[in-house]
Design a protein around this motif. Structure first.
Motif, short mmCIF file in Angstrom:
data_model
loop_
_atom_site.label_atom_id
_atom_site.label_comp_id
_atom_site.label_asym_id
_atom_site.label_seq_id
_atom_site.Cartn_x
_atom_site.Cartn_y
_atom_site.Cartn_z
N ARG A 1 10.53 -4.88 15.43
CA ARG A 1 11.73 -5.07 14.62
C ARG A 1 11.55 -4.33 13.29
NH1 ARG A 1 14.21 -11.05 14.11
NH2 ARG A 1 13.83 -10.81 16.35
N GLU A 2 12.61 -3.62 12.87
CA GLU A 2 12.52 -2.85 11.64
C GLU A 2 13.68 -3.18 10.71
OE1 GLU A 2 12.91 1.38 12.14
OE2 GLU A 2 14.87 1.24 13.11
N PHE A 3 13.41 -3.01 9.43
CA PHE A 3 14.41 -3.21 8.39
C PHE A 3 15.48 -2.13 8.48
CE2 PHE A 3 16.13 -4.16 4.30
CZ PHE A 3 16.37 -2.93 3.68
N VAL A 4 16.74 -2.53 8.30
CA VAL A 4 17.84 -1.58 8.27
C VAL A 4 18.47 -1.52 6.88
CG1 VAL A 4 20.11 -0.98 9.19
CG2 VAL A 4 18.35 -1.90 10.72
N ALA A 5 18.89 -2.68 6.37
CA ALA A 5 19.55 -2.71 5.07
C ALA A 5 19.57 -4.14 4.56
CB ALA A 5 20.98 -2.19 5.16
N ASN A 6 19.63 -4.28 3.23
CA ASN A 6 19.88 -5.60 2.67
C ASN A 6 20.72 -5.49 1.41
OD1 ASN A 6 18.14 -5.00 0.53
ND2 ASN A 6 16.48 -6.27 1.27
N ILE A 7 21.26 -6.62 1.01
CA ILE A 7 22.08 -6.69 -0.19
C ILE A 7 21.70 -7.97 -0.92
CG2 ILE A 7 24.00 -7.71 1.15
CD1 ILE A 7 25.90 -6.30 -0.87
N LEU A 8 21.42 -7.83 -2.20
CA LEU A 8 20.99 -8.96 -3.00
C LEU A 8 22.18 -9.69 -3.59
CD1 LEU A 8 17.93 -7.34 -4.81
CD2 LEU A 8 18.13 -8.29 -2.49
N ALA A 9 21.92 -10.84 -4.17
CA ALA A 9 23.00 -11.66 -4.71
C ALA A 9 23.79 -10.91 -5.78
CB ALA A 9 22.43 -12.95 -5.29
N GLY A 10 23.11 -10.05 -6.51
CA GLY A 10 23.78 -9.31 -7.57
C GLY A 10 24.54 -8.10 -7.08
N GLY A 11 24.39 -7.78 -5.78
CA GLY A 11 25.14 -6.68 -5.21
C GLY A 11 24.35 -5.42 -4.94
N SER A 12 23.11 -5.35 -5.41
CA SER A 12 22.33 -4.14 -5.16
C SER A 12 21.96 -4.05 -3.68
CB SER A 12 21.07 -4.13 -6.02
OG SER A 12 20.26 -5.23 -5.76
N THR A 13 21.92 -2.84 -3.19
CA THR A 13 21.69 -2.61 -1.77
C THR A 13 20.49 -1.71 -1.55
OG1 THR A 13 23.21 -0.72 -1.78
CG2 THR A 13 24.14 -2.88 -1.21
N HIS A 14 19.89 -1.83 -0.37
CA HIS A 14 18.75 -1.02 0.03
C HIS A 14 18.92 -0.65 1.50
CE1 HIS A 14 17.51 -3.75 -3.22
NE2 HIS A 14 16.87 -2.70 -3.69
N TYR A 15 18.52 0.57 1.83
CA TYR A 15 18.66 1.07 3.20
C TYR A 15 17.38 1.76 3.65
CZ TYR A 15 23.68 0.54 2.29
OH TYR A 15 24.92 0.05 1.99
N VAL A 16 17.13 1.70 4.93
CA VAL A 16 16.08 2.54 5.49
C VAL A 16 16.61 3.98 5.50
CG1 VAL A 16 16.86 2.29 7.89
CG2 VAL A 16 14.45 2.73 7.40
N ASP A 17 15.72 4.93 5.33
CA ASP A 17 16.15 6.33 5.21
C ASP A 17 16.99 6.79 6.40
OD1 ASP A 17 13.16 7.63 3.53
OD2 ASP A 17 14.93 6.59 2.77
N ALA A 18 16.68 6.29 7.58
CA ALA A 18 17.35 6.77 8.80
C ALA A 18 18.84 6.47 8.83
CB ALA A 18 16.68 6.16 10.03
N VAL A 19 19.30 5.52 8.01
CA VAL A 19 20.73 5.15 8.06
C VAL A 19 21.45 5.48 6.76
CG1 VAL A 19 20.13 3.31 9.67
CG2 VAL A 19 20.51 2.75 7.25
N LYS A 20 20.74 5.96 5.77
CA LYS A 20 21.39 6.27 4.49
C LYS A 20 22.51 7.29 4.68
CE LYS A 20 17.56 5.23 1.34
NZ LYS A 20 16.55 5.78 0.42
N GLY A 21 23.65 7.00 4.08
CA GLY A 21 24.79 7.89 4.19
C GLY A 21 25.66 7.61 5.41
N ARG A 22 25.16 6.80 6.34
CA ARG A 22 25.94 6.48 7.55
C ARG A 22 26.31 4.99 7.62
NH1 ARG A 22 23.70 6.88 12.42
NH2 ARG A 22 21.55 6.54 11.70
N PHE A 23 25.43 4.14 7.16
CA PHE A 23 25.65 2.69 7.22
C PHE A 23 25.94 2.15 5.82
CE2 PHE A 23 22.83 1.61 11.17
CZ PHE A 23 23.48 2.60 11.90
N THR A 24 26.79 1.13 5.77
CA THR A 24 27.10 0.46 4.51
C THR A 24 27.05 -1.04 4.71
OG1 THR A 24 28.57 2.27 3.83
CG2 THR A 24 28.76 0.19 2.65
#
Length: 116
Positions: A45-68
Motif C-alpha cells: 500500500r502506498e501514499f497517494v495524497a492527503n489534506i490537513l485540517a488547515g487545507g494544505s495538501t500533499h501528493y505523491v510525485d506520480a499523481v501531481k498535476g493529475r489528481f486533486t
C-alpha cells in the motif's frame, strides 16, 4: 467508533477521469488528516495524497498535476479527483483519516481499473 465509506471506483479507459468519495461517520469532533492510499496487485500500500485540517495538501510525485484532493468538513467527506488516468493507476484505493490523536482509520477500499 469511526466508519469510512468509499465510493466512485470503476473501470475506465486511459485518459479518462474518476472522482472518489469517502464519507466518515462516528463520534468525533474534528478530523485532522484525510487522505488516500492505494494498493496495486502484488505491491505494498502506498501514499497517494492527503489534506490537513488547515487545507494544505500533499501528493505523491506520480499523481501531481493529475489528481486533486479536497474535503468538505461539513459532510466529513474527502474527495479524490483523478484526471488523465493511466494503467499504472490501477489499484484498490483506500481512504484514511486521523481524528485527534487516534487513528489512522481506514475504509474498505474501492477498485479503480484503468485499461490501456
Amino acid at each position: 467508533q469511526v466508519q469510512l465509506v468509499e465510493s466512485g471506483g470503476a473501470l475506465v479507459q486511459a485518459g479518462e477521469s474518476l472522482r472518489l468519495s469517502c464519507a466518515a461517520s462516528g463520534s468525533f469532533f474534528s478530523i485532522n488528516v484525510m487522505g488516500w492510499y492505494r494498493q496495486a496487485p502484488g505491491k505494498q500500500r502506498e501514499f497517494v495524497a492527503n489534506i490537513l485540517a488547515g487545507g494544505s495538501t500533499h501528493y505523491v510525485d506520480a499523481v501531481k498535476g493529475r489528481f486533486t484532493i479536497s474535503r468538505d468538513n461539513n459532510k466529513s467527506t474527502v474527495y479524490l479527483q483523478m484526471n488523465s488516468l493511466k494503467p499504472e493507476d490501477t489499484a484498490v484505493y483506500y481512504c484514511m483519516i486521523v481524528v485527534g490523536d487516534k487513528g489512522p482509520y481506514w475504509g474498505q477500499g474501492t477498485q479503480v481499473t484503468v485499461s490501456s
